[in-house]
Design a protein around this motif. Sequence first.
Motif, short mmCIF file in Angstrom:
data_model
loop_
_atom_site.label_atom_id
_atom_site.label_comp_id
_atom_site.label_asym_id
_atom_site.label_seq_id
_atom_site.Cartn_x
_atom_site.Cartn_y
_atom_site.Cartn_z
N MET A 1 0.84 -1.20 0.00
CA MET A 1 0.00 0.00 0.00
C MET A 1 0.88 1.25 0.00
SD MET A 1 -2.83 1.25 2.82
CE MET A 1 -3.76 -0.26 2.65
N ARG A 2 0.48 2.26 -0.77
CA ARG A 2 1.22 3.51 -0.81
C ARG A 2 1.21 4.17 0.57
NH1 ARG A 2 0.59 7.96 -5.59
NH2 ARG A 2 1.42 9.79 -4.51
N ARG A 3 2.36 4.69 0.98
CA ARG A 3 2.46 5.27 2.32
C ARG A 3 1.64 6.54 2.42
NH1 ARG A 3 7.61 7.80 5.65
NH2 ARG A 3 7.15 6.75 7.61
N LYS A 4 0.86 6.63 3.50
CA LYS A 4 0.09 7.83 3.80
C LYS A 4 0.70 8.55 5.00
CE LYS A 4 -3.23 7.44 0.71
NZ LYS A 4 -3.44 8.46 -0.34
N TYR A 5 0.41 9.84 5.09
CA TYR A 5 0.94 10.67 6.18
C TYR A 5 -0.27 11.18 6.98
CZ TYR A 5 5.38 10.44 3.72
OH TYR A 5 6.54 9.98 3.13
N PHE A 6 -0.47 10.60 8.16
CA PHE A 6 -1.65 10.89 8.98
C PHE A 6 -1.33 11.94 10.03
CE2 PHE A 6 -2.52 6.73 7.22
CZ PHE A 6 -3.89 6.72 7.03
N PHE A 7 -2.25 12.91 10.17
CA PHE A 7 -2.11 13.98 11.17
C PHE A 7 -3.42 14.04 11.97
CE2 PHE A 7 0.77 14.88 7.74
CZ PHE A 7 1.92 15.37 8.37
N PHE A 8 -3.29 13.88 13.29
CA PHE A 8 -4.45 13.79 14.16
C PHE A 8 -4.51 14.96 15.14
CE2 PHE A 8 -3.16 9.45 13.09
CZ PHE A 8 -4.34 8.87 12.66
N ASP A 9 -5.61 15.68 15.13
CA ASP A 9 -5.90 16.63 16.20
C ASP A 9 -6.03 15.82 17.51
OD1 ASP A 9 -6.95 19.10 17.48
OD2 ASP A 9 -8.84 17.98 17.47
N ILE A 10 -5.91 16.50 18.64
CA ILE A 10 -6.00 15.79 19.92
C ILE A 10 -7.42 15.83 20.49
CG2 ILE A 10 -5.21 15.71 22.32
CD1 ILE A 10 -2.53 16.83 21.41
N ASP A 11 -7.83 16.98 21.01
CA ASP A 11 -9.09 17.08 21.76
C ASP A 11 -10.30 16.85 20.87
OD1 ASP A 11 -7.46 17.95 23.93
OD2 ASP A 11 -7.51 19.97 23.12
#
Length: 264
Positions: A1-11
Amino acid sequence: MRRKYFFFDIDGTLTNNPQGGNIPASTKAAIRELRRKGHFLAIATGRAYAMAEAYLDEFDFDNMVSDGGNAVTINRKLQGIEPLDKKLAVTLIDECEAKGIPWGVSYENARCRWCKNTAFLKRTRDSYMETKIDPDLDVHELSEIYKVYVCCDEGSETAIQGLKDLPYARYHPDYVFVEPDDKAKGIYKIMDYFHAPYEDVVVFGDGKNDLKMFREEWTSIAMGNAIPELKAKATFVTKSVDDGGIAYACRHFGWIDGDENEAA
């Protein structure tokens, strides 16, 4: 699978509480699976680095966008923090001084703010961070200013001219945070660091300070508990944080295994 770059907010995204809280078990499992499959994982928060650094250990992340997009951490190494526009910040503080409005300032990478007197604490009784008093504080002599805190009742901030030229948010009834509010700025820096295409970015968020992070060039996922404005900008609206929203979206797009309709 092609690499994804995940960014997660916290609250309200990673955690089930507007002020932190617990990460649901389904979210923890989804993050473990994303990591196992080789995807890049990062926190994306408006908090100052000094206030957010502990979350790297608590949530088991190595990468982070903090300071509302003005700071980037890669493999646990802080790459730098971009300050506010000093001229605009000083102009705001000078206005507060002239009008007798209590204020505070953060000018170093530390878990504290500085005030010239106790007026800010008396007005807010706030314990979000340590407040230190320096009667000789001269903001004109500071080399950098990262955040400013301005006392004002909700709605009255519109009368403060200096706030018109700076980004700010309200998390407390008695004062506003003058701070960067474009997490996408930090995401771009990380993607450029890895020479990775922007289309491989995936962001998760729920609140007002995630609006600028939801951009057309990548995948933007709003939690089921997100504000309507964010849902309107989203590529996909998932379930709420307490209903396994992160895991549900990851299954929906095939980033982790399983049926998207299975219980969280």
